[in-house]
Design a protein around this motif. Structure first.
Motif, PDB file in Angstrom:
ATOM      1  N   LEU A 352      44.045  48.900  51.663  1.00 41.57           N
ATOM      2  CA  LEU A 352      44.092  47.674  52.405  1.00 41.57           C
ATOM      3  C   LEU A 352      43.456  46.374  51.629  1.00 41.57           C
ATOM      4  CD1 LEU A 352      43.327  49.176  56.245  1.00 41.57           C
ATOM      5  CD2 LEU A 352      45.545  48.220  55.232  1.00 41.57           C
ATOM      6  N   LEU A 353      42.277  46.655  51.037  1.00 46.04           N
ATOM      7  CA  LEU A 353      41.591  45.784  50.299  1.00 46.04           C
ATOM      8  C   LEU A 353      42.232  45.333  49.116  1.00 46.04           C
ATOM      9  CD1 LEU A 353      37.794  47.329  50.534  1.00 46.04           C
ATOM     10  CD2 LEU A 353      38.739  45.600  51.651  1.00 46.04           C
ATOM     11  N   LEU A 354      42.851  46.300  48.352  1.00 49.39           N
ATOM     12  CA  LEU A 354      43.582  45.858  47.314  1.00 49.39           C
ATOM     13  C   LEU A 354      44.987  45.109  47.394  1.00 49.39           C
ATOM     14  CD1 LEU A 354      43.330  48.951  45.059  1.00 49.39           C
ATOM     15  CD2 LEU A 354      41.816  46.649  44.850  1.00 49.39           C
ATOM     16  N   SER A 355      45.517  44.931  48.770  1.00 50.83           N
ATOM     17  CA  SER A 355      46.807  44.427  49.151  1.00 50.83           C
ATOM     18  C   SER A 355      46.490  42.829  49.392  1.00 50.83           C
ATOM     19  CB  SER A 355      47.147  45.166  50.313  1.00 50.83           C
ATOM     20  OG  SER A 355      47.608  46.618  50.168  1.00 50.83           O
ATOM     21  N   PHE A 356      45.114  42.310  49.252  1.00 48.59           N
ATOM     22  CA  PHE A 356      44.947  40.994  49.555  1.00 48.59           C
ATOM     23  C   PHE A 356      45.823  40.157  48.707  1.00 48.59           C
ATOM     24  CE2 PHE A 356      40.964  42.382  51.531  1.00 48.59           C
ATOM     25  CZ  PHE A 356      41.203  41.550  52.878  1.00 48.59           C
ATOM     26  N   LYS A 357      46.250  38.967  49.036  1.00 49.78           N
ATOM     27  CA  LYS A 357      47.129  38.196  48.383  1.00 49.78           C
ATOM     28  C   LYS A 357      46.588  37.799  47.056  1.00 49.78           C
ATOM     29  CE  LYS A 357      50.325  34.127  49.124  1.00 49.78           C
ATOM     30  NZ  LYS A 357      51.457  35.054  48.613  1.00 49.78           N
ATOM     31  N   PHE A 358      45.329  37.260  47.064  1.00 45.15           N
ATOM     32  CA  PHE A 358      44.697  36.589  45.923  1.00 45.15           C
ATOM     33  C   PHE A 358      44.783  37.550  44.692  1.00 45.15           C
ATOM     34  CE2 PHE A 358      41.051  38.730  47.607  1.00 45.15           C
ATOM     35  CZ  PHE A 358      40.412  39.164  46.597  1.00 45.15           C
ATOM     36  N   ILE A 359      44.749  38.904  44.879  1.00 45.06           N
ATOM     37  CA  ILE A 359      44.971  39.842  43.871  1.00 45.06           C
ATOM     38  C   ILE A 359      46.108  39.905  43.241  1.00 45.06           C
ATOM     39  CG2 ILE A 359      44.410  42.373  43.239  1.00 45.06           C
ATOM     40  CD1 ILE A 359      42.324  42.385  45.572  1.00 45.06           C
ATOM     41  N   GLU A 360      46.983  39.518  43.774  1.00 45.77           N
ATOM     42  CA  GLU A 360      48.602  39.235  43.448  1.00 45.77           C
ATOM     43  C   GLU A 360      48.691  38.659  42.331  1.00 45.77           C
ATOM     44  OE1 GLU A 360      52.775  39.027  45.428  1.00 45.77           O
ATOM     45  OE2 GLU A 360      51.204  37.783  46.199  1.00 45.77           O
ATOM     46  N   ILE A 361      47.937  37.318  42.449  1.00 44.76           N
ATOM     47  CA  ILE A 361      48.052  36.214  41.387  1.00 44.76           C
ATOM     48  C   ILE A 361      48.439  36.845  39.886  1.00 44.76           C
ATOM     49  CG2 ILE A 361      47.191  34.120  40.185  1.00 44.76           C
ATOM     50  CD1 ILE A 361      45.837  33.412  43.045  1.00 44.76           C
ATOM     51  N   PRO A 362      47.410  37.349  39.272  1.00 45.32           N
ATOM     52  CA  PRO A 362      47.623  37.706  37.768  1.00 45.32           C
ATOM     53  C   PRO A 362      48.952  38.570  37.626  1.00 45.32           C
ATOM     54  CG  PRO A 362      45.606  39.055  38.853  1.00 45.32           C
ATOM     55  CD  PRO A 362      46.272  37.983  39.817  1.00 45.32           C
ATOM     56  N   PHE A 363      49.216  39.389  38.488  1.00 46.39           N
ATOM     57  CA  PHE A 363      50.414  40.570  38.488  1.00 46.39           C
ATOM     58  C   PHE A 363      51.624  39.579  38.547  1.00 46.39           C
ATOM     59  CE2 PHE A 363      46.887  43.113  39.735  1.00 46.39           C
ATOM     60  CZ  PHE A 363      47.092  44.210  39.038  1.00 46.39           C
ATOM     61  N   LYS A 364      51.636  38.620  39.316  1.00 47.32           N
ATOM     62  CA  LYS A 364      52.839  37.763  39.388  1.00 47.32           C
ATOM     63  C   LYS A 364      52.778  36.842  38.095  1.00 47.32           C
ATOM     64  CE  LYS A 364      54.758  35.706  42.630  1.00 47.32           C
ATOM     65  NZ  LYS A 364      55.305  35.005  43.921  1.00 47.32           N
ATOM     66  N   LYS A 365      52.093  36.432  37.591  1.00 50.84           N
ATOM     67  CA  LYS A 365      51.923  35.732  36.412  1.00 50.84           C
ATOM     68  C   LYS A 365      52.545  36.699  35.112  1.00 50.84           C
ATOM     69  CE  LYS A 365      48.334  32.422  37.326  1.00 50.84           C
ATOM     70  NZ  LYS A 365      49.192  31.092  37.142  1.00 50.84           N
ATOM     71  N   LEU A 366      51.976  37.805  35.306  1.00 52.33           N
ATOM     72  CA  LEU A 366      52.670  38.652  34.183  1.00 52.33           C
ATOM     73  C   LEU A 366      53.995  38.865  34.412  1.00 52.33           C
ATOM     74  CD1 LEU A 366      49.668  41.183  33.869  1.00 52.33           C
ATOM     75  CD2 LEU A 366      50.568  39.828  32.184  1.00 52.33           C
ATOM     76  N   MET A 367      54.445  39.261  35.726  1.00 50.00           N
ATOM     77  CA  MET A 367      55.909  39.521  35.795  1.00 50.00           C
ATOM     78  C   MET A 367      56.756  38.479  35.785  1.00 50.00           C
ATOM     79  SD  MET A 367      55.863  42.818  36.312  1.00 50.00           S
ATOM     80  CE  MET A 367      57.816  42.977  36.753  1.00 50.00           C
ATOM     81  N   ASP A 368      56.437  37.183  36.041  1.00 51.21           N
ATOM     82  CA  ASP A 368      57.047  35.789  36.163  1.00 51.21           C
ATOM     83  C   ASP A 368      57.106  35.414  34.565  1.00 51.21           C
ATOM     84  OD1 ASP A 368      57.678  36.326  38.720  1.00 51.21           O
ATOM     85  OD2 ASP A 368      56.242  35.038  39.216  1.00 51.21           O
ATOM     86  N   ASN A 369      56.337  35.853  33.891  1.00 55.53           N
ATOM     87  CA  ASN A 369      56.166  35.163  32.614  1.00 55.53           C
ATOM     88  C   ASN A 369      57.443  35.081  31.867  1.00 55.53           C
ATOM     89  OD1 ASN A 369      54.841  34.002  30.149  1.00 55.53           O
ATOM     90  ND2 ASN A 369      54.645  36.023  29.103  1.00 55.53           N
ATOM     91  N   LYS A 370      57.970  33.772  31.345  1.00 47.75           N
ATOM     92  CA  LYS A 370      59.157  33.648  30.384  1.00 47.75           C
ATOM     93  C   LYS A 370      58.881  34.090  29.168  1.00 47.75           C
ATOM     94  CE  LYS A 370      61.196  32.377  34.163  1.00 47.75           C
ATOM     95  NZ  LYS A 370      62.307  32.811  34.659  1.00 47.75           N
ATOM     96  N   MET A 371      59.662  34.814  28.396  1.00 47.96           N
ATOM     97  CA  MET A 371      59.757  35.500  27.095  1.00 47.96           C
ATOM     98  C   MET A 371      60.192  34.329  26.360  1.00 47.96           C
ATOM     99  SD  MET A 371      60.924  39.235  27.378  1.00 47.96           S
ATOM    100  CE  MET A 371      60.373  39.742  25.401  1.00 47.96           C
ATOM    101  N   LYS A 372      59.632  33.821  25.286  1.00 43.17           N
ATOM    102  CA  LYS A 372      60.082  32.711  24.567  1.00 43.17           C
ATOM    103  C   LYS A 372      60.109  33.208  23.092  1.00 43.17           C
ATOM    104  CE  LYS A 372      58.313  29.159  27.459  1.00 43.17           C
ATOM    105  NZ  LYS A 372      57.090  27.849  27.773  1.00 43.17           N
ATOM    106  N   ALA A 373      61.029  32.529  22.401  1.00 45.83           N
ATOM    107  CA  ALA A 373      61.356  32.986  20.986  1.00 45.83           C
ATOM    108  C   ALA A 373      60.133  32.341  20.127  1.00 45.83           C
ATOM    109  CB  ALA A 373      62.798  32.266  20.623  1.00 45.83           C
TER     110      ALA A 373
END
Length: 373
Positions: A352-373
């Motif tokens: 439950l503690l690890l499911s808080f929304k603020f913890i999601e921020i770095p993971f979303k940034k990593l998953m949404d990061n655009k690969m650029k040449a």
């Protein structure tokens, strides 16, 4: 204002310029378009929360096996379905590769998080061991295997996208049944788990979330599911000490020969046992999908969208708790007779503690990061 009400307002605003002379036509057009909009299936978010809770409880149980019948039961019960169903759902929502190039952004994100996951575990071990420890980047030694395996599954489904699904699924199952006889297939590059778990991923890949949810939303099936899940729980509890030696079939790691050595009763372990494992996983998964409701459950549904952060962070924290002696502390200061309950409760609280929304921020940034040449 609800989401559909907002959508309705947007549609009315968009169509007014062209249809202002006919109010009835406007509303008919709006309603038709709204009906075509896909509604979020909260069932899958709810299931994902339940599964990540099972993953955490499974790991909490795995470090204290054979010390409590309740702990062994939780471990074996969750092991029978939680990773097969998690992987099935991952395949279920991996549809974008059918006629498109591989999603390099998502693949890079998963591999990056997998590497960081390994790094976290390594740093914890180095800190507490206070010495140089051996590291294998490509060996399947802990929970990060799942992220790596997902990337491989995405690649395989892309490569076989033009082959008849029945052939691919049949080949994958047969390969899995046969591979258990090869003692050399093990942890390296998660090869054993790739072979064993791919059928679940591919089965999800060739199905549709809406159709699966609808097909399993039957009252008679829900009744059977309740009876079946309770019956399996009772059986596992009464037989946990014997079943525990077969856990290698559920983890997807051990060869048949390795399991025979653990069982040590003269029984020959082979493809029949693995096939039984598949059947049990499928039936248990059907029961769970059928029972979990397709409604938005406050907090639970939202937490079901944040399982990645729980998956990555709970294992290093559990490792720290092991080094710090959390379980002995529970036995000495909380309850020695019911320590297993409080140990599992700790796993629930951590989820439950690890499911808080603020913890999601770095993971979303990593998953949404655009690969650029």
């Amino acid at each position: 204002m609800g989401s559909h009400a907002k959508i309705r307002s947007v549609f009315i605003f968009c169509v007014l310029p062209e249809s202002v002379m006919n109010g009835e036509s406007i509303m008919n057009d709006v309603n038709a378009k709204i009906k075509k909009l896909p509604e979020r299936l909260y069932k899958w978010d709810n299931i994902k929360f339940f599964l990540i809770l099972c993953v955490v409880l499974g790991h909490f149980s795995s470090v204290v096996l054979e010390k409590s019948a309740a702990i062994d039961t939780v471990f074996l019960y969750t092991l029978s379905f939680h990773m097969p169903l998690f992987i099935f759902i991952s395949g279920l929502f991996t549809k974008s590769y059918q006629d498109k190039p591989l999603n390099g952004n998502k693949i890079f994100g998963l591999l990056t998080i997998c590497l960081l996951y390994k790094l976290l575990l390594l740093l914890v071990n180095i800190y507490y061991e206070n010495e140089t420890i051996s590291v294998s980047v490509f060996s399947d030694i802990s929970a990060p295997w799942y992220l790596f395996v997902l990337v491989i599954f995405m690649g395989i489904t892309y490569l076989v996208r033009n082959i008849r699904p029945a052939y691919v699924l049949g080949f994958a199952i047969v390969l899995s049944l046969i591979s258990g006889y090869d003692a050399e297939i093990g942890r390296h590059m998660s090869l054993s788990r790739i072979i064993v778990f791919f059928p679940y991923f591919y089965a999800g890949y060739i199905l549709e979330p809406e159709k699966v949810a609808k097909a399993l939303d039957k009252l008679w099936l829900k009744i059977i599911a309740i009876i079946g899940l309770i019956a399996v729980a009772v059986y596992v509890y009464l037989s946990s000490s014997a079943i525990l030696y077969y856990r290698g079939l559920g983890t997807g790691l051990a060869s048949y020969r390795a399991i025979e050595v653990l069982v040590n009763n003269g029984e020959t372990v082979g493809m029949t046992q693995r096939l039984i494992t598949y059947v049990v996983a499928v039936i248990m998964s059907i029961f769970i999908i059928s029972l979990i409701p397709n409604i938005r459950i406050p907090f639970i549904s939202d937490m079901g969208t944040r399982t990645l952060q729980v998956y990555v962070l709970h294992r290093p924290i559990l490792l720290i708790m092991q080094y710090e002696g959390t379980l002995p502390w529970i036995r000495n200061h909380v309850s020695n007779s019911h320590w297993d309950f409080y140990w599992l409760l700790t796993g629930v609280v951590l989820t439950l503690l690890l499911s808080f929304k603020f913890i999601e921020i770095p993971f979303k940034k990593l998953m949404d990061n655009k690969m650029k040449a």
